[in-house]
Design an enzyme around this catalytic site. Sequence first.
Site, PDB file in Angstrom:
ATOM      1  N   ALA A 153       0.799  -1.435   0.010  1.00  0.00           N
ATOM      2  CA  ALA A 153      -0.111  -0.058   0.019  1.00  0.00           C
ATOM      3  C   ALA A 153       0.893   1.368   0.052  1.00  0.00           C
ATOM      4  O   ALA A 153       0.286   2.333  -0.281  1.00  0.00           O
ATOM      5  CB  ALA A 153      -1.010  -0.164   1.072  1.00  0.00           C
ATOM      6  N   ALA A 154       2.234   1.119   0.147  1.00  0.00           N
ATOM      7  CA  ALA A 154       2.942   2.465   0.215  1.00  0.00           C
ATOM      8  C   ALA A 154       3.638   2.675  -1.370  1.00  0.00           C
ATOM      9  O   ALA A 154       4.114   3.724  -1.397  1.00  0.00           O
ATOM     10  CB  ALA A 154       4.053   2.348   1.275  1.00  0.00           C
ATOM     11  N   GLY A 197      -0.230   1.068  -4.795  1.00  0.00           N
ATOM     12  CA  GLY A 197      -1.051   0.748  -3.756  1.00  0.00           C
ATOM     13  C   GLY A 197      -1.586   2.232  -2.994  1.00  0.00           C
ATOM     14  O   GLY A 197      -2.530   2.192  -2.257  1.00  0.00           O
ATOM     15  N   ASP A 215       2.339  -2.668   4.211  1.00  0.00           N
ATOM     16  CA  ASP A 215       3.612  -2.465   3.257  1.00  0.00           C
ATOM     17  C   ASP A 215       4.663  -2.998   4.233  1.00  0.00           C
ATOM     18  O   ASP A 215       4.682  -2.871   5.537  1.00  0.00           O
ATOM     19  CB  ASP A 215       3.626  -1.097   2.942  1.00  0.00           C
ATOM     20  CG  ASP A 215       4.377  -1.090   1.476  1.00  0.00           C
ATOM     21  OD1 ASP A 215       4.144  -0.875   0.474  1.00  0.00           O
ATOM     22  OD2 ASP A 215       5.924  -1.301   1.775  1.00  0.00           O
ATOM     23  N   ARG A 248       8.589  -3.367 -13.595  1.00  0.00           N
ATOM     24  CA  ARG A 248       9.259  -3.774 -14.725  1.00  0.00           C
ATOM     25  C   ARG A 248      10.356  -2.611 -15.282  1.00  0.00           C
ATOM     26  O   ARG A 248      10.124  -1.532 -15.162  1.00  0.00           O
ATOM     27  CB  ARG A 248       8.512  -4.157 -15.947  1.00  0.00           C
ATOM     28  CG  ARG A 248       7.419  -3.237 -16.533  1.00  0.00           C
ATOM     29  CD  ARG A 248       6.925  -3.843 -17.734  1.00  0.00           C
ATOM     30  NE  ARG A 248       5.612  -3.844 -17.706  1.00  0.00           N
ATOM     31  CZ  ARG A 248       4.573  -3.974 -18.735  1.00  0.00           C
ATOM     32  NH1 ARG A 248       5.278  -4.403 -19.914  1.00  0.00           N
ATOM     33  NH2 ARG A 248       3.578  -4.159 -18.798  1.00  0.00           N
ATOM     34  N   ARG A 271      11.754 -11.657 -18.463  1.00  0.00           N
ATOM     35  CA  ARG A 271      10.404 -12.443 -17.523  1.00  0.00           C
ATOM     36  C   ARG A 271      11.063 -12.887 -16.517  1.00  0.00           C
ATOM     37  O   ARG A 271      10.545 -12.824 -15.337  1.00  0.00           O
ATOM     38  CB  ARG A 271       9.865 -13.267 -18.450  1.00  0.00           C
ATOM     39  CG  ARG A 271       8.258 -12.686 -18.525  1.00  0.00           C
ATOM     40  CD  ARG A 271       7.517 -13.684 -19.926  1.00  0.00           C
ATOM     41  NE  ARG A 271       7.865 -13.061 -20.993  1.00  0.00           N
ATOM     42  CZ  ARG A 271       7.368 -12.106 -21.689  1.00  0.00           C
ATOM     43  NH1 ARG A 271       6.625 -11.234 -21.069  1.00  0.00           N
ATOM     44  NH2 ARG A 271       7.740 -11.647 -22.738  1.00  0.00           N
ATOM     45  N   ASN A 328       3.658  -8.048 -11.715  1.00  0.00           N
ATOM     46  CA  ASN A 328       4.003  -8.557 -12.835  1.00  0.00           C
ATOM     47  C   ASN A 328       5.318  -9.676 -12.641  1.00  0.00           C
ATOM     48  O   ASN A 328       6.057  -9.451 -11.383  1.00  0.00           O
ATOM     49  CB  ASN A 328       4.616  -7.429 -13.522  1.00  0.00           C
ATOM     50  CG  ASN A 328       3.352  -7.179 -14.504  1.00  0.00           C
ATOM     51  OD1 ASN A 328       2.578  -7.938 -15.256  1.00  0.00           O
ATOM     52  ND2 ASN A 328       3.307  -5.694 -14.895  1.00  0.00           N
ATOM     53  N   HIS A 330      -1.160 -10.873 -20.014  1.00  0.00           N
ATOM     54  CA  HIS A 330      -0.635  -9.450 -19.831  1.00  0.00           C
ATOM     55  C   HIS A 330       0.678  -9.481 -20.115  1.00  0.00           C
ATOM     56  O   HIS A 330       1.546  -9.325 -19.064  1.00  0.00           O
ATOM     57  CB  HIS A 330      -1.199  -9.095 -18.217  1.00  0.00           C
ATOM     58  CG  HIS A 330      -0.784  -7.748 -18.089  1.00  0.00           C
ATOM     59  ND1 HIS A 330      -1.429  -6.674 -18.691  1.00  0.00           N
ATOM     60  CD2 HIS A 330       0.072  -7.086 -17.277  1.00  0.00           C
ATOM     61  CE1 HIS A 330      -0.832  -5.605 -18.239  1.00  0.00           C
ATOM     62  NE2 HIS A 330      -0.011  -5.816 -17.387  1.00  0.00           N
TER      63      HIS A 330
END
Length: 341
Positions: free
Chosen positions: A33-34, A38, A58, A106, A112, A144, A202
């Site tokens: 959340a930080a 978030g 967090d 990313r 990946r 991701n 995605h």
Amino acid sequence: MFSRSLIPAKSYFPTSYILKEQRRNAQVSIIGAANGIGSNLALLLKRNNNITRLNLYDDSEKVLSIGSDISELPGGPRVATYSGYSFLPASIRSSHLILMVSRIPRKPGYTRDQMLAANAPAVHRLCKTIAEINPDAVLAISTNPINSILPFASSMLFKYCAYEAAKIFGITQIDTSRAKAYAAKTLNVNPRHLHVPVIGGHSDETIVPLFSNMTPTHYKLDSCQADTLTKLVKKSGMEVVRNKHGVDSSTLAMACSINEFVENMVEALYGGATVVNTFTANPHFGTRFFAGPTKIGCYGIVETCGANFQMSEYERVILGNAITHLNKEVGLGEEYARMEA
Ligand code: LMR
């Protein structure tokens, strides 16, 4: 368009998971959340009167100031903040919906494998905690590489005996938002009235916007426009990274699109059936996980999309290519989970 194979039997779910309309209790946790996604998501969810409690977690102490900042807003959910790993269990204990947005973004040139290695440990830690503390919760992940992280998280939950295919989601709403925004701009219409399903996965190679399935159906793009917009949607994520000089990926649009997903999910938890574009377990396209319009209800997934879209020749070709890549990326996540086990 929908296929019934993932419809869980009612008895499949513990009754504690069923949210009764009259209870009007939907507790949501944001893990990460930080960070840029978030914190913005926390602000948006604080405006959602259907959420009763918002738990912000967090590793960083910054989350404490974000919590006290948004707590000054009137109405909406009660906000609780948790910082540091020892508070992770407390931050998810009572939640019906856990949103995993924590991530190392990313970067240009990142493979990946590198992205998976960077983000899998935090996802693993969360899956273990969910299995121990709150296995009934719905888990939705935007971390991701989603195409590999979701299979990885599913395998981890399976390892800890807490896997239910109907309750784990990859949040890919951003692709639908982008497709809608670009189509509306090209057609010069209000995006509010448009919907474009986006299937596949995605990542640049696996995002397959179906402009031929755009609704309302009287809005049409010619094949040249559809081709251009498809390429634009596919490379949008990396374009944002480049515009941010490689230091971050999309945060504001991501937060807004996750908020849209949460609005639908909370409605569903209260008993309203709705459709979201999301990446889930789905065996109908020759791969174990697939993104597409998905019916959700108070038990999680009600129906995943089936392989019966009417597509243009161009969409058919890029879907075939996407499935090849998707199988590799799903396999990568599952293999990584085997190594962790
Ligand atoms: C995007 O498509 O922009 C996102 O996947 C960005 C991210 O790293 O969360």
